[in-house]
Design an enzyme around this catalytic site. Sequence first.
Site, mmCIF file in Angstrom:
data_model
loop_
_atom_site.group_PDB
_atom_site.id
_atom_site.type_symbol
_atom_site.label_atom_id
_atom_site.label_comp_id
_atom_site.label_asym_id
_atom_site.label_seq_id
_atom_site.Cartn_x
_atom_site.Cartn_y
_atom_site.Cartn_z
ATOM 1 C CG ASP A 20 74.932 90.078 19.461
ATOM 2 O OD1 ASP A 20 74.161 91.026 19.244
ATOM 3 O OD2 ASP A 20 76.152 90.255 19.677
ATOM 4 C CB SER A 21 75.422 91.616 15.246
ATOM 5 O OG SER A 21 76.080 92.167 16.382
ATOM 6 C CE1 TYR A 52 73.142 91.446 12.165
ATOM 7 C CE2 TYR A 52 71.644 91.290 14.030
ATOM 8 C CZ TYR A 52 72.264 90.710 12.939
ATOM 9 O OH TYR A 52 71.989 89.400 12.626
ATOM 10 N N GLY A 53 74.399 97.718 14.166
ATOM 11 C CA GLY A 53 74.024 99.052 14.657
ATOM 12 C C GLY A 53 74.040 100.154 13.619
ATOM 13 C CB CYS A 83 71.215 91.549 19.544
ATOM 14 S SG CYS A 83 71.642 92.876 18.402
ATOM 15 C CG ASN A 84 70.501 96.177 24.004
ATOM 16 O OD1 ASN A 84 69.716 96.500 24.877
ATOM 17 N ND2 ASN A 84 71.600 95.501 24.272
ATOM 18 C CB THR A 85 70.969 96.495 17.296
ATOM 19 O OG1 THR A 85 72.007 97.175 18.018
ATOM 20 C CG2 THR A 85 70.721 97.194 15.986
ATOM 21 C CD GLU A 162 81.905 90.708 16.792
ATOM 22 O OE1 GLU A 162 82.379 89.722 16.203
ATOM 23 O OE2 GLU A 162 80.966 90.629 17.602
ATOM 24 C CB CYS A 194 75.536 97.776 22.790
ATOM 25 S SG CYS A 194 76.412 96.735 21.602
ATOM 26 C CB THR A 195 74.741 92.178 24.194
ATOM 27 O OG1 THR A 195 74.773 92.074 22.765
ATOM 28 C CG2 THR A 195 73.299 92.209 24.668
ATOM 29 C CG HIS A 196 79.349 93.687 20.874
ATOM 30 N ND1 HIS A 196 78.131 93.434 20.290
ATOM 31 C CD2 HIS A 196 80.267 92.993 20.125
ATOM 32 C CE1 HIS A 196 78.300 92.637 19.227
ATOM 33 N NE2 HIS A 196 79.586 92.364 19.117
HETATM 34 N N1 DGL Z 1 75.383 93.524 20.429
HETATM 35 C C1 DGL Z 1 74.409 94.220 19.714
HETATM 36 C C2 DGL Z 1 73.524 95.093 20.549
HETATM 37 O O1 DGL Z 1 73.256 94.735 21.669
HETATM 38 C C3 DGL Z 1 74.677 94.655 18.308
HETATM 39 C C4 DGL Z 1 75.820 95.524 18.047
HETATM 40 C C5 DGL Z 1 76.048 95.715 16.568
HETATM 41 O O2 DGL Z 1 76.124 94.730 15.857
HETATM 42 O O3 DGL Z 1 76.123 96.871 16.144
HETATM 43 O O4 DGL Z 1 73.043 96.100 20.130
#
Ligand code: DGL
Length: 289
Positions: A20-21, A52-53, A83-85, A162, A194-196
Amino acid sequence: MTEARLPFNLSPESPIGIFDSGVGGLSVWREIARQLPHESTLYVADQGHVPYGIRSLAEVREYAKGITRFLLAQGAKIIVVACNTASGAALRTLRDSFPGLAFVGMEPAVKPAAENTQSGVIAVIATQATFQGELFHSLVERFATGVRLETQFCPGLVDLVERGELDTPETEATLRECLNPLLQAGADHLVLGCTHYPFLAETIIRITGPNVTLVDPAPAVARQTARVLEHQSLCAPANVGTKHTFFTSGSPEVLRGLAHRLVGFEGTIQPVVWRGNDLQTIKGENDVE
Ligand code: DGL
């Protein structure tokens, strides 16, 4: 383009590679560790590039390829894009670039939300880049028929996670701003795209109240990982000890603190560094492998 054939460690004892990011993918790692207790894992948090988003899909694609090469070099037998992104931006490219290697990706869980809504309104929160990817458009076309689908990206939310700010006034204010329009639209299912975001569940529920169902795809992703491993006869045997190693392109101390707090992780954390498009381990202070 196909990558030069890398040696895959397609043996059951090899670890599952996850990335993931940042710490978001730990919401998926946690489920994999719970559902597949005999599996070892390698987890890459690309905290040097988080979030990443807000990046271009092309940029995220290059990172995803570099991390995959790194995980393969470390011996991974399968890659979970937690990571969805990155899944939206890169999954197709990854599958084309690394033929013979299995990837499990994430997608916002629009399908179960659309199947279970009572109000007929479902909401998705995800990053800006996730909403731009083809994957999301295809999900909407396939599964959001007959329901109203509302979307919001929530600037700053990934950075707050984060920083470990799961429940601060700033996080709550950011969430309220993002969720209020969705609640006003009458959504009864909120897809955490988003996994966060699962790490914010308590704060989210405080805002939505108990009548909105949060949909987190992490358990389904862990089940899918198990299915793919079974299908490929790659499940780890029960009698081999497990090992979990985390890598970060950011600060190992920061990851150590967060990984412990978020998922109780106490194992090895190793710094890694980007050299061009490649990720490399760092042995000592200035000693790059
Ligand atoms: N956790 C990530 C996701 O699922 C990335 C979030 C990010 O880095 O912007 O999209």
